[in-house]
Motif scaffolding. Structure first.
Motif, PDB file in Angstrom:
ATOM      1  N   GLN A 157       4.185   1.998   6.275  1.00  0.00           N
ATOM      2  CA  GLN A 157       4.766   0.836   6.876  1.00  0.00           C
ATOM      3  C   GLN A 157       3.498   0.008   6.946  1.00  0.00           C
ATOM      4  OE1 GLN A 157       6.092   1.998  10.863  1.00  0.00           O
ATOM      5  NE2 GLN A 157       5.918  -0.037  11.450  1.00  0.00           N
ATOM      6  N   SER A 158       3.823  -1.277   6.713  1.00  0.00           N
ATOM      7  CA  SER A 158       2.741  -2.301   6.667  1.00  0.00           C
ATOM      8  C   SER A 158       3.236  -3.729   7.138  1.00  0.00           C
ATOM      9  CB  SER A 158       2.087  -2.133   5.217  1.00  0.00           C
ATOM     10  OG  SER A 158       3.095  -2.617   4.284  1.00  0.00           O
ATOM     11  N   GLY A 159       2.378  -4.491   7.096  1.00  0.00           N
ATOM     12  CA  GLY A 159       2.705  -6.139   7.377  1.00  0.00           C
ATOM     13  C   GLY A 159       2.474  -6.623   8.689  1.00  0.00           C
ATOM     14  N   TRP A 160       2.554  -7.572   9.160  1.00  0.00           N
ATOM     15  CA  TRP A 160       2.412  -7.916  10.118  1.00  0.00           C
ATOM     16  C   TRP A 160       3.649  -9.003  10.715  1.00  0.00           C
ATOM     17  CZ3 TRP A 160       0.164 -12.537  12.656  1.00  0.00           C
ATOM     18  CH2 TRP A 160      -0.051 -13.624  11.616  1.00  0.00           C
ATOM     19  N   LEU A 161       3.773 -10.172  10.098  1.00  0.00           N
ATOM     20  CA  LEU A 161       4.891 -10.973  10.155  1.00  0.00           C
ATOM     21  C   LEU A 161       6.003 -10.540   9.272  1.00  0.00           C
ATOM     22  CD1 LEU A 161       3.430 -14.677   9.981  1.00  0.00           C
ATOM     23  CD2 LEU A 161       4.302 -13.393  12.021  1.00  0.00           C
ATOM     24  N   LYS A 162       5.765 -10.156   8.170  1.00  0.00           N
ATOM     25  CA  LYS A 162       6.914  -9.598   7.201  1.00  0.00           C
ATOM     26  C   LYS A 162       6.320  -8.102   7.250  1.00  0.00           C
ATOM     27  CE  LYS A 162       8.633  -9.167   2.464  1.00  0.00           C
ATOM     28  NZ  LYS A 162       8.090  -9.208   1.167  1.00  0.00           N
ATOM     29  N   GLN A 163       7.293  -7.017   7.615  1.00  0.00           N
ATOM     30  CA  GLN A 163       6.968  -5.725   7.811  1.00  0.00           C
ATOM     31  C   GLN A 163       7.691  -5.016   6.567  1.00  0.00           C
ATOM     32  OE1 GLN A 163       7.230  -4.412  11.785  1.00  0.00           O
ATOM     33  NE2 GLN A 163       5.850  -6.096  12.502  1.00  0.00           N
ATOM     34  N   GLU A 164       7.083  -4.196   6.172  1.00  0.00           N
ATOM     35  CA  GLU A 164       7.798  -3.065   4.884  1.00  0.00           C
ATOM     36  C   GLU A 164       7.609  -1.701   5.313  1.00  0.00           C
ATOM     37  OE1 GLU A 164       7.460  -3.598   0.380  1.00  0.00           O
ATOM     38  OE2 GLU A 164       5.657  -2.889   1.177  1.00  0.00           O
ATOM     39  N   TRP A 165       8.689  -0.891   5.216  1.00  0.00           N
ATOM     40  CA  TRP A 165       8.522   0.471   5.230  1.00  0.00           C
ATOM     41  C   TRP A 165       8.911   0.879   3.777  1.00  0.00           C
ATOM     42  CZ3 TRP A 165      11.172   2.727  10.342  1.00  0.00           C
ATOM     43  CH2 TRP A 165      10.450   2.205  11.296  1.00  0.00           C
ATOM     44  N   ARG A 166       8.236   1.939   3.373  1.00  0.00           N
ATOM     45  CA  ARG A 166       8.434   2.484   2.227  1.00  0.00           C
ATOM     46  C   ARG A 166       8.330   3.891   2.206  1.00  0.00           C
ATOM     47  NH1 ARG A 166       6.398  -0.439  -2.569  1.00  0.00           N
ATOM     48  NH2 ARG A 166       7.737   1.166  -3.669  1.00  0.00           N
ATOM     49  N   ILE A 167       9.293   4.544   1.088  1.00  0.00           N
ATOM     50  CA  ILE A 167       9.101   6.104   1.138  1.00  0.00           C
ATOM     51  C   ILE A 167       9.152   6.509  -0.445  1.00  0.00           C
ATOM     52  CG2 ILE A 167      11.664   6.229   1.413  1.00  0.00           C
ATOM     53  CD1 ILE A 167      11.116   9.023   2.599  1.00  0.00           C
ATOM     54  N   ALA A 168       8.251   7.582  -0.571  1.00  0.00           N
ATOM     55  CA  ALA A 168       8.322   7.873  -2.127  1.00  0.00           C
ATOM     56  C   ALA A 168       8.422   9.493  -2.060  1.00  0.00           C
ATOM     57  CB  ALA A 168       7.190   7.233  -2.858  1.00  0.00           C
ATOM     58  N   PRO A 169       9.515  10.192  -2.698  1.00  0.00           N
ATOM     59  CA  PRO A 169       9.375  11.246  -2.757  1.00  0.00           C
ATOM     60  C   PRO A 169       8.323  11.894  -3.552  1.00  0.00           C
ATOM     61  CG  PRO A 169      11.515  10.650  -3.194  1.00  0.00           C
ATOM     62  CD  PRO A 169      10.673   9.282  -3.069  1.00  0.00           C
ATOM     63  N   ILE A 170       7.787  12.927  -3.228  1.00  0.00           N
ATOM     64  CA  ILE A 170       6.600  13.650  -3.972  1.00  0.00           C
ATOM     65  C   ILE A 170       6.805  13.744  -5.446  1.00  0.00           C
ATOM     66  CG2 ILE A 170       5.281  15.675  -4.181  1.00  0.00           C
ATOM     67  CD1 ILE A 170       3.983  13.967  -1.760  1.00  0.00           C
ATOM     68  N   SER A 171       8.039  14.169  -5.701  1.00  0.00           N
ATOM     69  CA  SER A 171       8.534  14.469  -7.250  1.00  0.00           C
ATOM     70  C   SER A 171       8.497  13.208  -7.824  1.00  0.00           C
ATOM     71  CB  SER A 171       9.767  15.013  -7.181  1.00  0.00           C
ATOM     72  OG  SER A 171      10.924  14.265  -6.698  1.00  0.00           O
ATOM     73  N   ARG A 172       8.717  12.017  -7.443  1.00  0.00           N
ATOM     74  CA  ARG A 172       8.503  10.574  -8.079  1.00  0.00           C
ATOM     75  C   ARG A 172       7.051  10.110  -8.328  1.00  0.00           C
ATOM     76  NH1 ARG A 172      13.036   9.459 -10.467  1.00  0.00           N
ATOM     77  NH2 ARG A 172      12.859   7.423  -9.811  1.00  0.00           N
ATOM     78  N   ILE A 173       5.696  10.542  -7.828  1.00  0.00           N
ATOM     79  CA  ILE A 173       4.586  10.185  -7.667  1.00  0.00           C
ATOM     80  C   ILE A 173       4.022  10.304  -9.106  1.00  0.00           C
ATOM     81  CG2 ILE A 173       2.526  10.313  -7.054  1.00  0.00           C
ATOM     82  CD1 ILE A 173       3.481  11.024  -4.224  1.00  0.00           C
ATOM     83  N   GLN A 174       3.491   9.238  -9.750  1.00  0.00           N
ATOM     84  CA  GLN A 174       3.044   9.379 -11.366  1.00  0.00           C
ATOM     85  C   GLN A 174       1.445   9.273 -11.110  1.00  0.00           C
ATOM     86  OE1 GLN A 174       5.072   6.308 -12.865  1.00  0.00           O
ATOM     87  NE2 GLN A 174       6.503   7.422 -13.830  1.00  0.00           N
ATOM     88  N   THR A 175       0.979   8.456 -10.239  1.00  0.00           N
ATOM     89  CA  THR A 175      -0.572   8.348 -10.041  1.00  0.00           C
ATOM     90  C   THR A 175      -1.036   8.023  -8.769  1.00  0.00           C
ATOM     91  OG1 THR A 175      -0.625   6.011 -10.810  1.00  0.00           O
ATOM     92  CG2 THR A 175      -0.996   7.479 -12.521  1.00  0.00           C
ATOM     93  N   VAL A 176      -2.089   8.467  -8.693  1.00  0.00           N
ATOM     94  CA  VAL A 176      -2.788   8.174  -7.172  1.00  0.00           C
ATOM     95  C   VAL A 176      -4.114   7.489  -7.431  1.00  0.00           C
ATOM     96  CG1 VAL A 176      -3.528   9.160  -4.978  1.00  0.00           C
ATOM     97  CG2 VAL A 176      -1.660  10.136  -6.056  1.00  0.00           C
ATOM     98  N   ASP A 177      -4.463   6.409  -7.028  1.00  0.00           N
ATOM     99  CA  ASP A 177      -5.744   5.663  -7.065  1.00  0.00           C
ATOM    100  C   ASP A 177      -6.289   5.300  -5.834  1.00  0.00           C
ATOM    101  OD1 ASP A 177      -5.303   5.565 -10.031  1.00  0.00           O
ATOM    102  OD2 ASP A 177      -3.929   3.934  -9.689  1.00  0.00           O
ATOM    103  N   ILE A 178      -7.705   5.142  -5.766  1.00  0.00           N
ATOM    104  CA  ILE A 178      -8.348   4.929  -4.509  1.00  0.00           C
ATOM    105  C   ILE A 178      -9.165   3.312  -5.136  1.00  0.00           C
ATOM    106  CG2 ILE A 178     -10.250   5.154  -3.087  1.00  0.00           C
ATOM    107  CD1 ILE A 178      -9.901   8.188  -3.250  1.00  0.00           C
ATOM    108  N   GLU A 179      -8.829   2.299  -4.264  1.00  0.00           N
ATOM    109  CA  GLU A 179      -9.705   1.237  -4.582  1.00  0.00           C
ATOM    110  C   GLU A 179     -10.520   0.813  -3.260  1.00  0.00           C
ATOM    111  OE1 GLU A 179      -7.148  -1.841  -6.319  1.00  0.00           O
ATOM    112  OE2 GLU A 179      -5.584  -0.234  -6.004  1.00  0.00           O
ATOM    113  N   ARG A 180     -11.626   0.160  -3.850  1.00  0.00           N
ATOM    114  CA  ARG A 180     -12.363  -0.593  -2.547  1.00  0.00           C
ATOM    115  C   ARG A 180     -13.206  -1.951  -3.048  1.00  0.00           C
ATOM    116  NH1 ARG A 180     -16.977   3.383  -0.843  1.00  0.00           N
ATOM    117  NH2 ARG A 180     -16.946   2.233   1.160  1.00  0.00           N
ATOM    118  N   ASP A 181     -12.719  -2.901  -2.394  1.00  0.00           N
ATOM    119  CA  ASP A 181     -13.207  -4.319  -2.477  1.00  0.00           C
ATOM    120  C   ASP A 181     -14.624  -4.086  -1.980  1.00  0.00           C
ATOM    121  OD1 ASP A 181     -12.870  -5.213  -0.119  1.00  0.00           O
ATOM    122  OD2 ASP A 181     -10.765  -6.065  -0.640  1.00  0.00           O
ATOM    123  N   PRO A 182     -15.451  -5.076  -2.077  1.00  0.00           N
ATOM    124  CA  PRO A 182     -16.849  -5.311  -1.289  1.00  0.00           C
ATOM    125  C   PRO A 182     -16.779  -5.265   0.023  1.00  0.00           C
ATOM    126  CG  PRO A 182     -16.630  -6.615  -3.314  1.00  0.00           C
ATOM    127  CD  PRO A 182     -15.272  -6.158  -3.246  1.00  0.00           C
ATOM    128  N   GLY A 183     -15.633  -5.921   0.709  1.00  0.00           N
ATOM    129  CA  GLY A 183     -15.483  -5.995   2.119  1.00  0.00           C
ATOM    130  C   GLY A 183     -15.045  -4.630   2.620  1.00  0.00           C
TER     131      GLY A 183
END
Length: 170
Positions: free
Chosen positions: A95-121
């Motif tokens: 669940q994310s957003g503040w003005l426009k909010q979005e709820w998402r769900i993904a069944p585990i069986s549909r996951i293809q990749t998992v990535d971690i990202e970190r910008d400088p901030g």
């Protein structure tokens, strides 16, 4: 009915259980501050250096000086209250957003990749974001504002869970 269909049917959209890291409030505030400093700085430079600045620029500067601080007070707190995530044996919920909010769900069986990202901030605030790519046309799920250590644990957990899940992730 196939096993894949049964698992997907049992998964339903609901509020996720976990909040993001409290450090995300500082990160969101800092990132928005940079934008407001640039906007107010440019407007100020134009208004101060012009012999006869257009009235709309002066009004824009005043509005930016009022709206900017309000945005910096309200937005990070609001986002913190909204942004949530959860991983179960069946699905990833976001669940994310503040003005426009979005709820998402993904069944585990549909996951293809998992990535971690970190910008400088995010690195400065010891945060990370996880991107869960699925076979969905809606695009990947993102969990932003996680403590870096928690993001590593979550990526490891998701990788193990998806490897154990039956299905072809398509």
């Amino acid at each position: 009915m196939s096993e894949h269909t049964t698992n997907t049917a049992a998964v339903r959209l609901r509020p996720p259980a976990h909040r993001v890291s409290r450090r995300a409030i500082g990160y969101w505030t800092a990132m928005a501050s940079i934008s407001w400093i640039v906007v107010i700085g440019i407007l100020t430079a134009i208004v101060v250096t012009s012999d006869d600045p257009p009235a709309f620029l002066t009004v824009a500067l005043v509005v930016a000086c009022v709206v900017g601080p309000l945005h910096l007070i309200v937005m990070p707190q609001w986002r913190y209250r909204v942004h949530r995530w959860e991983v179960t044996g069946e699905a990833v919920y976001t669940q994310s957003g503040w003005l426009k909010q979005e709820w998402r769900i993904a069944p585990i069986s549909r996951i293809q990749t998992v990535d971690i990202e970190r910008d400088p901030g995010e690195q400065l605030f010891r945060l990370a974001k996880i991107t869960v790519t699925t076979a969905s046309a809606a695009g990947p799920l993102r969990i932003s504002g996680l403590a870096h250590d928690r993001a590593l644990e979550l990526a490891d957990e998701l990788t193990k869970t998806t490897q154990a899940a039956r299905g072809d992730a398509t």
